[in-house]
Design a protein around this motif. Structure first.
Motif, short mmCIF file in Angstrom:
data_model
loop_
_atom_site.label_atom_id
_atom_site.label_comp_id
_atom_site.label_asym_id
_atom_site.label_seq_id
_atom_site.Cartn_x
_atom_site.Cartn_y
_atom_site.Cartn_z
N GLY A 1 -3.91 -0.99 -8.09
CA GLY A 1 -4.65 0.20 -8.50
C GLY A 1 -5.91 0.44 -7.67
O GLY A 1 -6.48 1.53 -7.73
N MET A 2 -6.34 -0.57 -6.91
CA MET A 2 -7.52 -0.37 -6.05
C MET A 2 -7.20 0.68 -4.99
O MET A 2 -6.06 0.83 -4.56
CB MET A 2 -7.90 -1.69 -5.36
CG MET A 2 -8.69 -2.65 -6.24
SD MET A 2 -9.14 -4.14 -5.27
CE MET A 2 -10.28 -4.95 -6.40
N PRO B 1 -12.82 0.57 -6.48
CA PRO B 1 -12.11 0.50 -7.76
C PRO B 1 -11.27 1.74 -8.06
O PRO B 1 -10.28 1.65 -8.77
CB PRO B 1 -13.24 0.35 -8.79
CG PRO B 1 -14.46 0.86 -8.11
CD PRO B 1 -14.29 0.58 -6.65
N ASP B 2 -11.69 2.92 -7.54
CA ASP B 2 -10.93 4.15 -7.80
C ASP B 2 -11.23 5.18 -6.72
O ASP B 2 -12.13 4.99 -5.90
CB ASP B 2 -11.29 4.71 -9.18
CG ASP B 2 -12.78 4.83 -9.35
OD1 ASP B 2 -13.41 5.61 -8.62
OD2 ASP B 2 -13.35 4.10 -10.20
N MET B 3 -10.47 6.27 -6.72
CA MET B 3 -10.58 7.28 -5.66
C MET B 3 -11.94 7.98 -5.66
O MET B 3 -12.50 8.25 -4.60
CB MET B 3 -9.45 8.30 -5.82
CG MET B 3 -9.42 9.36 -4.74
SD MET B 3 -9.30 8.68 -3.05
CE MET B 3 -7.53 8.70 -2.84
N ALA B 4 -12.48 8.28 -6.84
CA ALA B 4 -13.77 8.98 -6.92
C ALA B 4 -14.87 8.14 -6.25
O ALA B 4 -15.66 8.65 -5.45
CB ALA B 4 -14.12 9.26 -8.38
N THR B 5 -14.90 6.84 -6.56
CA THR B 5 -15.89 5.94 -5.96
C THR B 5 -15.69 5.87 -4.45
O THR B 5 -16.66 5.93 -3.68
CB THR B 5 -15.76 4.53 -6.56
OG1 THR B 5 -15.83 4.63 -7.98
CG2 THR B 5 -16.86 3.61 -6.07
N ASP C 1 0.85 -1.20 0.00
CA ASP C 1 0.00 0.00 0.00
C ASP C 1 0.88 1.25 0.00
O ASP C 1 1.87 1.30 0.73
CB ASP C 1 -0.83 0.09 1.29
CG ASP C 1 -1.89 -0.98 1.40
OD1 ASP C 1 -2.13 -1.68 0.41
OD2 ASP C 1 -2.47 -1.09 2.50
N LYS C 2 0.47 2.23 -0.79
CA LYS C 2 1.10 3.55 -0.73
C LYS C 2 0.11 4.49 -0.05
O LYS C 2 -1.02 4.66 -0.54
CB LYS C 2 1.40 4.03 -2.16
CG LYS C 2 2.05 5.39 -2.24
CD LYS C 2 2.16 5.82 -3.69
CE LYS C 2 2.64 7.25 -3.78
NZ LYS C 2 2.70 7.69 -5.19
N GLY C 3 0.50 5.08 1.09
CA GLY C 3 -0.40 5.97 1.83
C GLY C 3 -0.72 7.22 1.04
O GLY C 3 0.18 7.87 0.51
N GLU D 1 -3.31 3.56 -1.89
CA GLU D 1 -3.43 2.90 -3.20
C GLU D 1 -2.68 1.58 -3.13
O GLU D 1 -1.56 1.53 -2.60
CB GLU D 1 -2.83 3.79 -4.30
CG GLU D 1 -2.97 3.15 -5.67
CD GLU D 1 -2.17 3.88 -6.75
OE1 GLU D 1 -1.76 5.04 -6.52
OE2 GLU D 1 -1.92 3.26 -7.80
N VAL D 2 -3.29 0.52 -3.64
CA VAL D 2 -2.59 -0.76 -3.73
C VAL D 2 -1.63 -0.63 -4.92
O VAL D 2 -2.07 -0.62 -6.07
CB VAL D 2 -3.57 -1.93 -3.94
CG1 VAL D 2 -2.82 -3.24 -4.13
CG2 VAL D 2 -4.53 -2.04 -2.76
N VAL D 3 -0.34 -0.49 -4.64
CA VAL D 3 0.61 -0.29 -5.74
C VAL D 3 1.20 -1.61 -6.24
O VAL D 3 1.77 -1.67 -7.32
CB VAL D 3 1.75 0.70 -5.37
CG1 VAL D 3 1.20 2.10 -5.22
CG2 VAL D 3 2.51 0.27 -4.14
#
Lengths: 137, 137
Positions: free
Chosen positions: B32-33, B98-102, A75-77, B132-134
Motif C-alpha cells: 500500500g506504500m 505512506p499514501d499518494m497525497a503525502t 510494484d504497480k506503475g 504502488e507497492v501491491v
C-alpha cells in the motif's frame, strides 16, 4: 480404500498449505542484498494481468526459490515524472537474495520455468536488472 | 564571548546530529506504500558519483522529507539479464511514502531543491516512476 484416498488428499493439502508461500504484507530489505528487478515496459498494445502476476506467477517464483529468497516486492506503475504522464513500467517485480552466488544459482536453476509462465500474464518482453542494495533506511 | 560562540557551535552541532538522517541499514516496505523510483539510465559518457549520491544527495532528500518518508533504498546496478550485459540503470533511488497525497505534497514541495542538486553527481537525465507497492513479502 476410500478412507485412504481421503486421508491422502487431506495430508497433501495440509503439506501444500504449510509449504506454499504466504503473503505477509511487508518486506525487510537490508544493505548488501542482491536484488533482481524485472521491469515490464509500458506501451501501446501491451497487456499485463496483475491478478495472475501477484497471485500465481510471483508466488510460484517464491515457492521455487524457497528460503533462499529473502524478500519479494511487486510494484504497480501509476505514473511518470510529468503530471498525467504514463508510468514507464506497468509493473516491476523484485526478488532479494542474500548474496550474488545464491542469486545466480537460484536464477540459473529456475529462470526457465519462470520465463515459460510469462505468456500466461503478459505480451511484454521484460527487462531485467541485477543490483546491489547499497543503502536501505 | 569566545565561550558563547563555542557553546553555540556545540549546541548547533548536537541539534544537527539529532535531526540529520542516519542510515539504519534496513528498510521495512509495506503493502500500500507509494514508491517514487528515480532511474539513472546507463549509457556511453554517462557519469554517476555513487559516493556523493549515497552520502549527500539522498540524505539531503531524507532530511527534507522528514518523518513523511517511510523508507529509502538505493540500488547500484551490477548487470542485465544476459550474461555480461550492462545494467540498464547505473543506479536507482527509491522513496517510500505512506499514501499518494503525502507523496504528491512532499515531491511538489521539495523536488526543485532535489533537482538542483542532480548536476553535482551525474550528467544523466533521470527517469521517474510513481508506483504502488501491491505486494511485499
Amino acid at each position: 480404500m476410500k478412507i485412504k484416498i481421503t486421508l491422502l488428499v487431506i495430508v497433501t493439502g495440509l503439506l501444500y498449505g504449510f509449504t506454499k508461500f504466504e503473503s505477509s504484507g511487508e518486506s525487510k530489505i537490508e544493505e548488501g542484498m542482491i536484488k533482481v528487478a524485472i521491469f515490464y515496459p509500458n506501451g501501446e498494445g501491451n497487456t499485463f494481468d496483475m491478478d495472475y502476476y501477484t497471485n500465481n506467477h510471483m508466488p510460484m517464483a517464491a515457492d521455487l526459490f524457497g528460503d533462499k529468497l529473502k524478500a519479494m516486492v511487486i510494484d504497480k506503475g501509476l505514473g511518470g515524472g510529468a503530471p498525467d504522464s504514463p508510468a514507464p513500467y506497468v509493473a516491476v517485480g523484485y526478488f532479494y537474495f542474500p548474496d550474488m552466488a545464491t542469486c545466480q544459482t537460484q536464477m540459473g536453476t529456475h529462470s526457465e520455468a519462470l520465463r515459460a509462465d510469462v505468456p500466461n500474464y503478459t505480451n511484454i518482453q521484460p527487462v531485467l536488472q541485477i543490483s546491489e542494495v547499497v543503502s536501505a533506511d
